[in-house]
Write a protein that holds these residues in place. Sequence first.
Motif, PDB file in Angstrom:
ATOM      1  N   PRO A 114      36.078  35.263  29.371  1.00  0.00           N
ATOM      2  CA  PRO A 114      36.282  34.709  28.030  1.00  0.00           C
ATOM      3  C   PRO A 114      34.999  34.111  27.455  1.00  0.00           C
ATOM      4  CG  PRO A 114      37.192  33.267  29.716  1.00  0.00           C
ATOM      5  CD  PRO A 114      36.746  34.496  30.424  1.00  0.00           C
ATOM      6  N   LYS A 115      34.934  34.110  26.121  1.00  0.00           N
ATOM      7  CA  LYS A 115      33.716  33.734  25.405  1.00  0.00           C
ATOM      8  C   LYS A 115      33.214  32.323  25.714  1.00  0.00           C
ATOM      9  CE  LYS A 115      32.467  37.116  22.472  1.00  0.00           C
ATOM     10  NZ  LYS A 115      31.196  37.784  22.737  1.00  0.00           N
ATOM     11  N   HIS A 116      34.165  31.416  26.017  1.00  0.00           N
ATOM     12  CA  HIS A 116      33.724  30.026  26.206  1.00  0.00           C
ATOM     13  C   HIS A 116      32.878  29.854  27.471  1.00  0.00           C
ATOM     14  CE1 HIS A 116      36.490  28.912  29.470  1.00  0.00           C
ATOM     15  NE2 HIS A 116      37.336  29.728  28.904  1.00  0.00           N
ATOM     16  N   GLN A 117      32.849  30.896  28.311  1.00  0.00           N
ATOM     17  CA  GLN A 117      32.012  30.802  29.514  1.00  0.00           C
ATOM     18  C   GLN A 117      30.563  31.207  29.262  1.00  0.00           C
ATOM     19  OE1 GLN A 117      33.939  33.055  32.600  1.00  0.00           O
ATOM     20  NE2 GLN A 117      35.466  31.492  32.955  1.00  0.00           N
ATOM     21  N   VAL A 118      30.271  31.641  28.049  1.00  0.00           N
ATOM     22  CA  VAL A 118      28.910  32.100  27.726  1.00  0.00           C
ATOM     23  C   VAL A 118      27.892  30.992  27.994  1.00  0.00           C
ATOM     24  CG1 VAL A 118      27.387  32.694  25.803  1.00  0.00           C
ATOM     25  CG2 VAL A 118      29.623  33.779  25.993  1.00  0.00           C
ATOM     26  N   LEU A 119      26.799  31.367  28.636  1.00  0.00           N
ATOM     27  CA  LEU A 119      25.696  30.430  28.818  1.00  0.00           C
ATOM     28  C   LEU A 119      24.611  30.803  27.808  1.00  0.00           C
ATOM     29  CD1 LEU A 119      25.580  30.523  32.716  1.00  0.00           C
ATOM     30  CD2 LEU A 119      26.637  28.792  31.277  1.00  0.00           C
ATOM     31  N   PRO A 120      24.195  29.850  26.965  1.00  0.00           N
ATOM     32  CA  PRO A 120      23.296  30.193  25.864  1.00  0.00           C
ATOM     33  C   PRO A 120      21.908  30.633  26.317  1.00  0.00           C
ATOM     34  CG  PRO A 120      23.584  27.819  26.029  1.00  0.00           C
ATOM     35  CD  PRO A 120      24.557  28.432  26.980  1.00  0.00           C
ATOM     36  N   ASP A 121      21.483  30.179  27.492  1.00  0.00           N
ATOM     37  CA  ASP A 121      20.092  30.407  27.885  1.00  0.00           C
ATOM     38  C   ASP A 121      19.931  31.298  29.098  1.00  0.00           C
ATOM     39  OD1 ASP A 121      21.316  28.619  29.527  1.00  0.00           O
ATOM     40  OD2 ASP A 121      19.622  27.233  29.679  1.00  0.00           O
ATOM     41  N   ARG A 122      21.031  31.814  29.646  1.00  0.00           N
ATOM     42  CA  ARG A 122      20.891  32.654  30.839  1.00  0.00           C
ATOM     43  C   ARG A 122      22.170  33.450  31.080  1.00  0.00           C
ATOM     44  NH1 ARG A 122      22.389  27.340  32.914  1.00  0.00           N
ATOM     45  NH2 ARG A 122      23.784  27.311  33.780  1.00  0.00           N
ATOM     46  N   ALA A 123      22.085  34.348  32.030  1.00  0.00           N
ATOM     47  CA  ALA A 123      23.260  35.146  32.371  1.00  0.00           C
ATOM     48  C   ALA A 123      24.195  34.339  33.261  1.00  0.00           C
ATOM     49  CB  ALA A 123      22.834  36.413  33.092  1.00  0.00           C
ATOM     50  N   LEU A 124      25.462  34.648  33.136  1.00  0.00           N
ATOM     51  CA  LEU A 124      26.467  34.094  34.037  1.00  0.00           C
ATOM     52  C   LEU A 124      26.618  35.087  35.181  1.00  0.00           C
ATOM     53  CD1 LEU A 124      28.973  32.104  34.385  1.00  0.00           C
ATOM     54  CD2 LEU A 124      30.280  33.871  33.221  1.00  0.00           C
ATOM     55  N   LEU A 125      26.316  34.661  36.400  1.00  0.00           N
ATOM     56  CA  LEU A 125      26.466  35.565  37.539  1.00  0.00           C
ATOM     57  C   LEU A 125      27.823  35.303  38.180  1.00  0.00           C
ATOM     58  CD1 LEU A 125      24.341  37.569  39.092  1.00  0.00           C
ATOM     59  CD2 LEU A 125      24.687  35.936  40.909  1.00  0.00           C
ATOM     60  N   ARG A 126      28.655  36.340  38.188  1.00  0.00           N
ATOM     61  CA  ARG A 126      29.979  36.201  38.802  1.00  0.00           C
ATOM     62  C   ARG A 126      29.956  36.911  40.141  1.00  0.00           C
ATOM     63  NH1 ARG A 126      32.765  37.641  33.638  1.00  0.00           N
ATOM     64  NH2 ARG A 126      33.464  35.634  32.842  1.00  0.00           N
ATOM     65  N   THR A 127      30.548  36.285  41.152  1.00  0.00           N
ATOM     66  CA  THR A 127      30.644  36.975  42.442  1.00  0.00           C
ATOM     67  C   THR A 127      32.076  36.880  42.949  1.00  0.00           C
ATOM     68  OG1 THR A 127      30.004  34.951  43.567  1.00  0.00           O
ATOM     69  CG2 THR A 127      28.284  36.566  43.215  1.00  0.00           C
ATOM     70  N   ARG A 128      32.509  37.904  43.605  1.00  0.00           N
ATOM     71  CA  ARG A 128      33.761  37.822  44.330  1.00  0.00           C
ATOM     72  C   ARG A 128      33.584  38.518  45.672  1.00  0.00           C
ATOM     73  NH1 ARG A 128      39.924  40.116  43.802  1.00  0.00           N
ATOM     74  NH2 ARG A 128      38.938  42.041  44.482  1.00  0.00           N
ATOM     75  N   TYR A 129      33.837  37.756  46.728  1.00  0.00           N
ATOM     76  CA  TYR A 129      33.879  38.314  48.080  1.00  0.00           C
ATOM     77  C   TYR A 129      35.357  38.478  48.394  1.00  0.00           C
ATOM     78  CZ  TYR A 129      33.943  37.803  53.253  1.00  0.00           C
ATOM     79  OH  TYR A 129      34.163  37.943  54.603  1.00  0.00           O
ATOM     80  N   HIS A 130      35.754  39.686  48.682  1.00  0.00           N
ATOM     81  CA  HIS A 130      37.178  39.922  48.887  1.00  0.00           C
ATOM     82  C   HIS A 130      37.394  40.824  50.086  1.00  0.00           C
ATOM     83  CE1 HIS A 130      41.126  41.923  47.994  1.00  0.00           C
ATOM     84  NE2 HIS A 130      41.438  40.646  47.928  1.00  0.00           N
ATOM     85  N   MET A 131      38.405  40.497  50.884  1.00  0.00           N
ATOM     86  CA  MET A 131      38.700  41.307  52.064  1.00  0.00           C
ATOM     87  C   MET A 131      39.922  42.166  51.803  1.00  0.00           C
ATOM     88  SD  MET A 131      38.072  38.492  54.977  1.00  0.00           S
ATOM     89  CE  MET A 131      38.097  39.606  56.361  1.00  0.00           C
ATOM     90  N   ALA A 132      39.801  43.441  52.099  1.00  0.00           N
ATOM     91  CA  ALA A 132      40.937  44.348  51.964  1.00  0.00           C
ATOM     92  C   ALA A 132      42.016  43.942  52.974  1.00  0.00           C
ATOM     93  CB  ALA A 132      40.483  45.780  52.219  1.00  0.00           C
ATOM     94  N   PRO A 133      43.288  44.123  52.608  1.00  0.00           N
ATOM     95  CA  PRO A 133      44.374  43.730  53.520  1.00  0.00           C
ATOM     96  C   PRO A 133      44.280  44.391  54.895  1.00  0.00           C
ATOM     97  CG  PRO A 133      45.248  44.209  51.340  1.00  0.00           C
ATOM     98  CD  PRO A 133      43.789  44.575  51.310  1.00  0.00           C
ATOM     99  N   PHE A 134      43.690  45.604  54.930  1.00  0.00           N
ATOM    100  CA  PHE A 134      43.616  46.336  56.202  1.00  0.00           C
ATOM    101  C   PHE A 134      42.302  46.101  56.932  1.00  0.00           C
ATOM    102  CE2 PHE A 134      42.749  48.873  52.418  1.00  0.00           C
ATOM    103  CZ  PHE A 134      41.380  49.070  52.580  1.00  0.00           C
ATOM    104  N   SER A 135      41.494  45.153  56.434  1.00  0.00           N
ATOM    105  CA  SER A 135      40.158  44.978  57.004  1.00  0.00           C
ATOM    106  C   SER A 135      40.156  44.175  58.301  1.00  0.00           C
ATOM    107  CB  SER A 135      39.247  44.291  55.988  1.00  0.00           C
ATOM    108  OG  SER A 135      39.737  42.982  55.721  1.00  0.00           O
ATOM    109  N   VAL A 136      41.277  43.561  58.614  1.00  0.00           N
ATOM    110  CA  VAL A 136      41.365  42.703  59.805  1.00  0.00           C
ATOM    111  C   VAL A 136      42.556  43.131  60.663  1.00  0.00           C
ATOM    112  CG1 VAL A 136      40.170  40.632  59.053  1.00  0.00           C
ATOM    113  CG2 VAL A 136      42.476  41.058  58.232  1.00  0.00           C
ATOM    114  N   ASP A 137      42.661  42.572  61.882  1.00  0.00           N
ATOM    115  CA  ASP A 137      43.717  42.989  62.811  1.00  0.00           C
ATOM    116  C   ASP A 137      45.114  42.780  62.222  1.00  0.00           C
ATOM    117  OD1 ASP A 137      41.859  43.807  64.631  1.00  0.00           O
ATOM    118  OD2 ASP A 137      41.778  41.869  65.660  1.00  0.00           O
ATOM    119  N   GLU A 138      45.383  41.558  61.776  1.00  0.00           N
ATOM    120  CA  GLU A 138      46.664  41.280  61.131  1.00  0.00           C
ATOM    121  C   GLU A 138      46.480  41.489  59.629  1.00  0.00           C
ATOM    122  OE1 GLU A 138      49.611  39.545  62.378  1.00  0.00           O
ATOM    123  OE2 GLU A 138      48.924  40.054  64.397  1.00  0.00           O
ATOM    124  N   ARG A 139      47.427  42.159  58.976  1.00  0.00           N
ATOM    125  CA  ARG A 139      47.255  42.400  57.542  1.00  0.00           C
ATOM    126  C   ARG A 139      46.966  41.097  56.819  1.00  0.00           C
ATOM    127  NH1 ARG A 139      50.204  42.031  52.768  1.00  0.00           N
ATOM    128  NH2 ARG A 139      49.490  43.487  51.190  1.00  0.00           N
TER     129      ARG A 139
END
Lengths: 271, 247, 228
Positions: free
Chosen positions: B61-86
Amino acid sequence: MSMKKNYVVETIRKAQMLELLNRGKRVDERALDQHREITVQTGVIQKANGSAIVTLGDSQVLAGVKIATGAPFPDTPDKGLLVVNAEILPLASPYAEPGPPSEEAIELARVVDRGIRESEMVDLHKLCIVEGKTVYTVFVDVNIMNVDGNLFDATSYAVVCALRTAKMKKYAIENDKVVMKDEETPVPVEKTPVSVTLARFGDKLVVDPNGEEEGAMDMRITITTDDDGNVCASQKGEASTITPAQVLEAADTSIRIGREIRAQLVEATKS
Amino acid sequence: MPEPKKLIGEDGRRLDGRRWDELRPISLEVGVLKNADGSAYINWGKNKIMAAVYGPKEVHPKHQVLPDRALLRTRYHMAPFSVDERKNPAPSRREIEISKVIREALVPAVLVEDYPRTAIEVWVEVLQSDGGSRVAGITAASLALADAGINMRDLVVGCSCGIIDSTVVADLDDTEDKEGSGDMPVAIMPNLNQVTLLQVDGIYTRENFQKAFELAIAKGREVYSMQRDALAKRFFSGEPQPMEESA
Amino acid sequence: MPMVQRKQVIPGDVIATGNHRYGSYIEKRGDEYVALRIGLAEVGPDGVKLNPLTGPYLPRAEDQVIGKVVDINGFGWVVDINSCFDGFLPASFVFGREFSPATHDLSSKFKVGDVIGARIESFDRSRDPQLSIRGEGYGKFPEGEIIKMSPTKVPRLIGRRGAMVNFISERTGCDVKVGQNGVVVIVGPPEGMAKATAVVKMIDQGTHGADLMGKVEEYLGGSSVAGA
């Protein structure tokens, strides 16, 4: 919620801060390696098994311990449960809001939990009642009441003080059943981990940044040490960097300052 | 108390045959996703991680705009099947924290001030997880940023060290992470010699703390040379590149 | 011939030390010139330069761009110029000073979806780039094949003083309009358009060595549509 995001420090104020730091001084007249005054009040919540209000300068937090029994995790059948959680209350700052925990609050809780857990402060084996079946479950919940910087250390001290003074019901096994008694026994505390957070301003590291300093700092590093001067947890925070040499300098400062603070926390919680 | 599992044998080898300071096998590939502006895939031990970069793009959304630089978004996400137990696909508290520290590890390398009022998105998807997934994710994400042609001061590269059987070792795998007594993920900007991520758990004497920390940096530099190779393979394909036609 | 040193660089690599003039995508740190992009660096009498091999299009004043109209408001046209910043073409630049939102119908000039060639009049960090269509070759492109390519490869498509694009035009009988934002429009006979499109894609995708002109010549060689 973090002070950094919302609290804008005036440029001239920041310049003043940096100028002072170059002369080895801080805006609140502390030495670079001096933490703010710590006060501890324990046993403030009667319905909790242990509690403490800790102030670190104007940051104020309340930790409460609730102990029950439950099933252990399948992969640690002989260990009790210890969970630390923290919430920044809407009443704690004009920038705090109700709602699901923010990224900052989650990080805060997890970093404090890591320090307590990794130091092996509480002997989890001694929280086992019947292996694989019944163990003590110790929940430490922290309410942040007032925010003025360095919530990591304030929260950690409150958790340590609440646990050091917490008591749990004794149990007996009667007819293969676990029966809780009225008598109480202290939580099996073995160590006193101490978290020390430093803020970096250029090439200077300062201990225990206040809210205004957090608004102006480049980054922070939290290092938790145990009674033997071992490092047991650390976390670098904020979108900036630190040199390898500064990391080692921070470790030495944390070990040294941690020793002083540990003595104070132990004194404040002795029975 | 049960005897802790031995993780280092009589011959000094670890359960998977490695020496104390040896990395697991690592392979890196850059430019693997068609739609993304930049992407990279990393195999590190059993870790299989895809990183993608989109942007710079409009901020919503627009209100997250930073006037003087880029907004860096990160998401680290694990797939349900990536580990022994779902794993429940909803982001866990652990993933939220890791997403934050990954962002704080990458931002120092990015000239965010060159892209005011925009968003740069970094998606790190763990398809199979093993020890050290956050440093592997950072290593791939930094390649994806370079692949996207975002201005960067340096690459970011990570490695984790820790303690097993009271010995400092490099690059813990899943078992060593779970059974061992400490893990220390570190990320650096190798040319600038700056630390951009440091997390520690376990019990380290002052001496072991320094040993593990310095080993993580040294091993990170080894991984950095693999990052260079992966970029060269994608962009330079071994050809000499004079530029007569450049306008 | 003055010596020009060339090397392949990635972000963080030192391209040169000392005292030089230097261009975009390079940061000076002390006496070191450091690459900020993956690319091909040159150190020569003109200073230190870096030609990036990948990256988004960032508008610069005076750039010639090709974009599509995506929105019209009371004061002008919003133009997608293949960048994170939309271009804005003010109606007063088109209708002149007497422009009035009450009397002029903007969509009579350019409709949403129209492809236009424009020049970037001004761009600063606080506002979206402003476009102008004053000058020859700008305005609406009513027909042709539209191709998007990596903006970093545009200099290779243009070639030295336009040599490459002129050569493609000549051999295919097509008008090849190149926007510095990585948008290309080709107009001409159908066979020529197919050939020219293929060459543009080849230049975009390849990591070509020295003799790009040779490769293009070989490709277009015996099959000159225009009979050039």
